[in-house]
Design a protein around this motif. Structure first.
Motif, PDB file in Angstrom:
ATOM      1  N   ILE A 279      41.490  38.948  32.799  1.00  0.00           N
ATOM      2  CA  ILE A 279      40.480  40.010  32.857  1.00  0.00           C
ATOM      3  C   ILE A 279      40.066  40.288  34.301  1.00  0.00           C
ATOM      4  CG2 ILE A 279      38.059  40.528  32.292  1.00  0.00           C
ATOM      5  CD1 ILE A 279      38.595  39.226  29.550  1.00  0.00           C
ATOM      6  N   VAL A 280      39.824  39.226  35.062  1.00  0.00           N
ATOM      7  CA  VAL A 280      39.412  39.416  36.462  1.00  0.00           C
ATOM      8  C   VAL A 280      40.539  40.072  37.262  1.00  0.00           C
ATOM      9  CG1 VAL A 280      38.730  38.243  38.582  1.00  0.00           C
ATOM     10  CG2 VAL A 280      37.701  37.568  36.421  1.00  0.00           C
ATOM     11  N   ASN A 281      41.772  39.674  36.992  1.00  0.00           N
ATOM     12  CA  ASN A 281      42.882  40.301  37.716  1.00  0.00           C
ATOM     13  C   ASN A 281      43.043  41.774  37.345  1.00  0.00           C
ATOM     14  OD1 ASN A 281      43.345  37.873  38.896  1.00  0.00           O
ATOM     15  ND2 ASN A 281      45.231  37.409  37.789  1.00  0.00           N
ATOM     16  N   ARG A 282      42.637  42.115  36.128  1.00  0.00           N
ATOM     17  CA  ARG A 282      42.787  43.497  35.685  1.00  0.00           C
ATOM     18  C   ARG A 282      41.662  44.390  36.209  1.00  0.00           C
ATOM     19  NH1 ARG A 282      42.536  43.532  29.920  1.00  0.00           N
ATOM     20  NH2 ARG A 282      44.229  42.057  30.111  1.00  0.00           N
ATOM     21  N   TYR A 283      40.414  43.905  36.119  1.00  0.00           N
ATOM     22  CA  TYR A 283      39.282  44.768  36.472  1.00  0.00           C
ATOM     23  C   TYR A 283      38.621  44.399  37.801  1.00  0.00           C
ATOM     24  CZ  TYR A 283      39.632  45.460  31.414  1.00  0.00           C
ATOM     25  OH  TYR A 283      40.100  45.693  30.154  1.00  0.00           O
ATOM     26  N   GLY A 284      38.841  43.172  38.240  1.00  0.00           N
ATOM     27  CA  GLY A 284      38.131  42.722  39.449  1.00  0.00           C
ATOM     28  C   GLY A 284      36.799  42.072  39.105  1.00  0.00           C
ATOM     29  N   ARG A 285      36.350  42.297  37.878  1.00  0.00           N
ATOM     30  CA  ARG A 285      35.108  41.670  37.410  1.00  0.00           C
ATOM     31  C   ARG A 285      35.315  41.169  35.980  1.00  0.00           C
ATOM     32  NH1 ARG A 285      30.743  46.082  39.776  1.00  0.00           N
ATOM     33  NH2 ARG A 285      31.441  45.844  41.923  1.00  0.00           N
ATOM     34  N   ASN A 286      34.398  40.351  35.552  1.00  0.00           N
ATOM     35  CA  ASN A 286      34.501  39.845  34.184  1.00  0.00           C
ATOM     36  C   ASN A 286      33.986  40.892  33.196  1.00  0.00           C
ATOM     37  OD1 ASN A 286      34.727  38.211  31.942  1.00  0.00           O
ATOM     38  ND2 ASN A 286      32.835  37.079  32.337  1.00  0.00           N
ATOM     39  N   HIS A 287      34.589  40.940  32.030  1.00  0.00           N
ATOM     40  CA  HIS A 287      34.035  41.760  30.947  1.00  0.00           C
ATOM     41  C   HIS A 287      33.740  40.811  29.792  1.00  0.00           C
ATOM     42  CE1 HIS A 287      34.443  44.887  27.578  1.00  0.00           C
ATOM     43  NE2 HIS A 287      33.258  44.987  28.115  1.00  0.00           N
ATOM     44  N   GLU A 288      32.443  40.509  29.641  1.00  0.00           N
ATOM     45  CA  GLU A 288      32.043  39.418  28.748  1.00  0.00           C
ATOM     46  C   GLU A 288      32.499  39.614  27.310  1.00  0.00           C
ATOM     47  OE1 GLU A 288      28.145  40.008  30.144  1.00  0.00           O
ATOM     48  OE2 GLU A 288      27.980  38.060  31.120  1.00  0.00           O
ATOM     49  N   PRO A 324      34.655  47.741  30.011  1.00  0.00           N
ATOM     50  CA  PRO A 324      34.719  46.981  31.268  1.00  0.00           C
ATOM     51  C   PRO A 324      34.419  47.873  32.467  1.00  0.00           C
ATOM     52  CG  PRO A 324      36.933  47.522  30.514  1.00  0.00           C
ATOM     53  CD  PRO A 324      35.991  47.999  29.446  1.00  0.00           C
ATOM     54  N   LYS A 325      34.054  47.246  33.566  1.00  0.00           N
ATOM     55  CA  LYS A 325      33.811  47.986  34.796  1.00  0.00           C
ATOM     56  C   LYS A 325      34.882  47.572  35.795  1.00  0.00           C
ATOM     57  CE  LYS A 325      29.377  49.541  36.533  1.00  0.00           C
ATOM     58  NZ  LYS A 325      28.049  49.131  36.915  1.00  0.00           N
ATOM     59  N   ARG A 326      35.635  48.530  36.267  1.00  0.00           N
ATOM     60  CA  ARG A 326      36.699  48.186  37.202  1.00  0.00           C
ATOM     61  C   ARG A 326      36.231  48.438  38.640  1.00  0.00           C
ATOM     62  NH1 ARG A 326      42.802  49.255  36.178  1.00  0.00           N
ATOM     63  NH2 ARG A 326      41.960  49.217  34.106  1.00  0.00           N
ATOM     64  N   ILE A 327      36.555  47.536  39.546  1.00  0.00           N
ATOM     65  CA  ILE A 327      36.142  47.782  40.929  1.00  0.00           C
ATOM     66  C   ILE A 327      37.013  48.906  41.508  1.00  0.00           C
ATOM     67  CG2 ILE A 327      35.344  45.405  41.255  1.00  0.00           C
ATOM     68  CD1 ILE A 327      37.813  44.941  43.029  1.00  0.00           C
TER      69      ILE A 327
END
Lengths: 347, 288
Positions: A279-288, A324-327
């Motif tokens: 998830i972090v590799n995909r969006y740059g942030r966590n999506h709980e 999710p929120k992507r950077i």
């Protein structure tokens, strides 16, 4: 007279099995029988055997194969071969592979009894020799008093294993981690284990883990639940009188276990890490929400139902986001991650 | 005073009230929190368990972005704080790690020289602003309110230096500055087990039970936290923990900034006071 030696007799002729059983039972041994190699290996895996008596020539899995698998998984079990006419060269071969002795067919009850008594005597001598002497601290570290009762035989087994399973590189792998440098300074005071809020549930306490890392017991450490129980509270680290960063050592061990997937069977934490990383590799942030759903669907689907009310209450308070929120500069992050991956980690 | 602000993933959604209240309180105290642009996840304990070098690099990207400004980095989440601070420390101490992280950063067109000063928001309030200033801004003293100041583990460990790793006092002193009374709370730095909640619920619940028992046994009317993960563990799971062990816990849990906001008379809606799962009690309602 009853003794505590258990024996498995393996022969494709029921009459041989039965007569052996009769002879040995009279001598006080606990005896089981098997009519072929397959059955023998099944019983061997299930039971706690001391001696296997096996016919060399059998259809299917033959005596030689039984000998090899027994010696491979439990070298401490003695194997006695039953040989027919003309199979003496094979019997010699079997001795080379670790058989304790052989009985040529046909044999009298007395002959069988004598050979088995010799094997039993040899065993008890070895056990007495290999049993830990006073002050054998290293051995003591590897006992697990909570789960395994004290058996001199088991200590003997572990002793052999320690010699064979040492992995000298293991210590270096841990030492090359930031925070792992001081593992050799450990004086086994146990402050870490006494401070750890979870050591009571660990296969090996942090103190033991330190000793085992130094001894090179790679497989035991990496397959233990200890590394996945660490909640990363750093109390061991701040209390260690030798300034060993035990929590960081636990991270190093988690990383090593992750790399070698065969160690991940029991613990659920690796699975959580895997999804989190994706998830972090995909969006740059966590999506709980995504992390929670993915993890529980795989690890424990019932938990989704169990926690659904709590999830709903959080959602109503806007504490769960569906999306999710992507950077913005996710490509920059991915390039960096790829490069770090290509560098092959820290070890 | 101006700080670069790193909220972290939890404060974006599940603990938005922490961020909202932190921003409101900071503004009132004359602190400008400027959110770090395009920050990424710190990796927390979870990424670090998977691959340390990448996890450190994730933190290093944030530090590289923050270094463009000549400001300290203020972090409200203890887990992010520890991850960032640990990375910054190891980059300085370990040449091999520094070299590898620099290579990863360079590949992405970034550079980190090692100059960012990382501070937890509590540290900013207590040490940089000072309790006297905070006290002077208090409009409504929280007289008689019994508060359990819960630090959790990662804010003071490993050896971050701004408070004692086992018996910290900053949050207790802040509580007193607001006019409230900190309870006797010997396990105020015990771990809440939040990193184990998903993977080993039973163990995590036992740790939370011990905390909640101590808190309720010492008659606390509210628990305040300095980490969104501790807040989630003690607030969202409180009912379940009580059910498992046969206790009827009903102790509201607030982010410490929310409690500050109440004393500073910031409207409770702005502070997100009612976003917790444990309902507020009479003692707290008196200030809303």
């Amino acid at each position: 007279m009853k003794n505590n030696v258990s024996i498995l007799v393996v022969d494709d002729e029921p009459i041989v099995c039965d007569s052996c059983k009769k002879i040995l039972t009279e001598k006080g041994f606990t005896v089981e029988t098997a009519l072929n190699g397959e059955e023998a290996l099944k019983k061997f895996k299930k039971g706690d055997l001391d001696i296997v008596i096996v016919d060399l020539k059998m259809p299917g899995i033959d005596g030689m194969e039984v000998l090899q698998s027994v010696k491979k998984s439990k070298p401490e079990v003695d194997v006695v071969m039953i040989t027919g006419y003309g199979t003496i060269p094979s019997a010699v071969e079997a001795m080379k592979l670790g058989a304790a002795d052989y009985v040529p067919k046909p044999f009298t009850p007395k002959e069988l009894g004598q050979i088995i008594s010799q094997v039993v005597e040899k065993r008890s001598k070895l056990v007495a020799e290999k049993a830990p002497k006073k002050g054998a601290i290293l051995l003591d570290v590897f006992k697990k008093p909570s789960k395994v009762a004290y058996h001199p035989e088991r200590v003997w087994v572990k002793d052999i294993k320690i010699e064979e399973a040492l992995d000298e590189n293991f210590l270096n792998e841990v030492r090359s981690t930031p925070g792992g440098e001081r593992v050799m300074d450990c004086m086994q005071c146990g402050t870490c284990s006494g401070s750890c809020p979870l050591s009571y549930r660990m296969d090996y306490t942090p103190r033991e883990i330190n000793a085992m890392v130094r001894a090179g017991l790679r497989d035991e450490v990496l397959s233990s639940n200890s590394i996945w129980m660490c909640s990363s509270c750093y109390l061991c680290t701040v209390r260690c009188p030798r300034q060993i960063k035990i929590t960081d050592i636990m991270y190093a061990l988690k990383n090593l276990a992750m790399k070698d997937k065969r160690f991940l069977k029991k613990a659920k934490s690796p699975l959580l890490s895997k999804y989190f990383v994706a998830i972090v590799n995909r969006y740059g942030r966590n999506h709980e929400l995504e992390l929670t759903l993915k993890f529980f669907l795989r690890a424990n689907p019932r938990a989704i139902l169990k926690h659904s009310l709590m999830g709903l209450r959080l959602f109503l308070r806007k504490r769960f986001s569906l999306f999710p929120k992507r950077i913005k500069n996710i490509n920059q992050l991915r390039t960096m991650v790829r490069k770090a991956e290509a560098l092959g980690g820290l070890r | 005073m101006k700080y670069t602000y790193y909220p972290g993933c939890s404060l974006e959604v599940s603990s938005k009230s922490y961020s909202d209240s932190a921003l409101a309180v900071s503004e009132l105290l004359g602190i400008e929190l400027v959110e770090l642009e395009d920050w990424n996840c710190c990796g927390a304990t979870v990424y670090l368990s998977y691959e340390e070098l990448i996890s450190f690099s994730l933190c290093a990207r944030n530090l590289a972005l923050a270094e463009k400004y000549d400001r300290d980095l203020a972090v409200p989440c203890s887990s992010c704080y520890t991850s960032l601070k640990k990375t910054a420390t190891y980059i300085q101490e370990n040449a091999e790690l520094r070299d590898k992280i620099n290579q990863a950063l360079q590949a992405a067109g970034l550079e980190y020289k090692g100059k960012v000063n990382i501070k937890h928001l509590l540290e900013v309030y207590v040490n940089d602003i000072g309790l006297d200033v905070i006290k002077s801004k208090v409009k409504r003293e929280l007289k008689g309110l019994k508060v359990a100041p819960y630090y959790g583990c990662q804010i003071v460990r490993p050896l971050h230096g701004f408070d004692d790793p086992e018996s910290p006092t900053s949050l207790d002193r802040l509580t007193e500055a607001l006019g409230a009374t900190p309870i006797y709370f010997p396990n105020k730095t015990s771990c809440c087990g939040s990193s184990l909640i998903a993977t080993n619920e039973e163990l995590a619940f036992r740790m939370q039970k011990d905390l909640l028992l101590c808190v309720s046994g010492n008659d606390a009317e509210v628990i305040i936290t300095v980490c969104p993960l501790c807040h989630m563990a003690l607030d969202a799971y409180q009912k379940k923990v009580g059910k498992m062990y046969g206790f009827n816990f009903k102790i509201p849990v607030l982010h410490f900034t929310q409690l500050m906001g109440l004393a500073l008379e910031i409207p409770s809606k702005k502070l997100g006071i009612k976003t917790g799962l444990v309902p507020l009690n009479k003692a707290l309602m008196a200030y809303i």
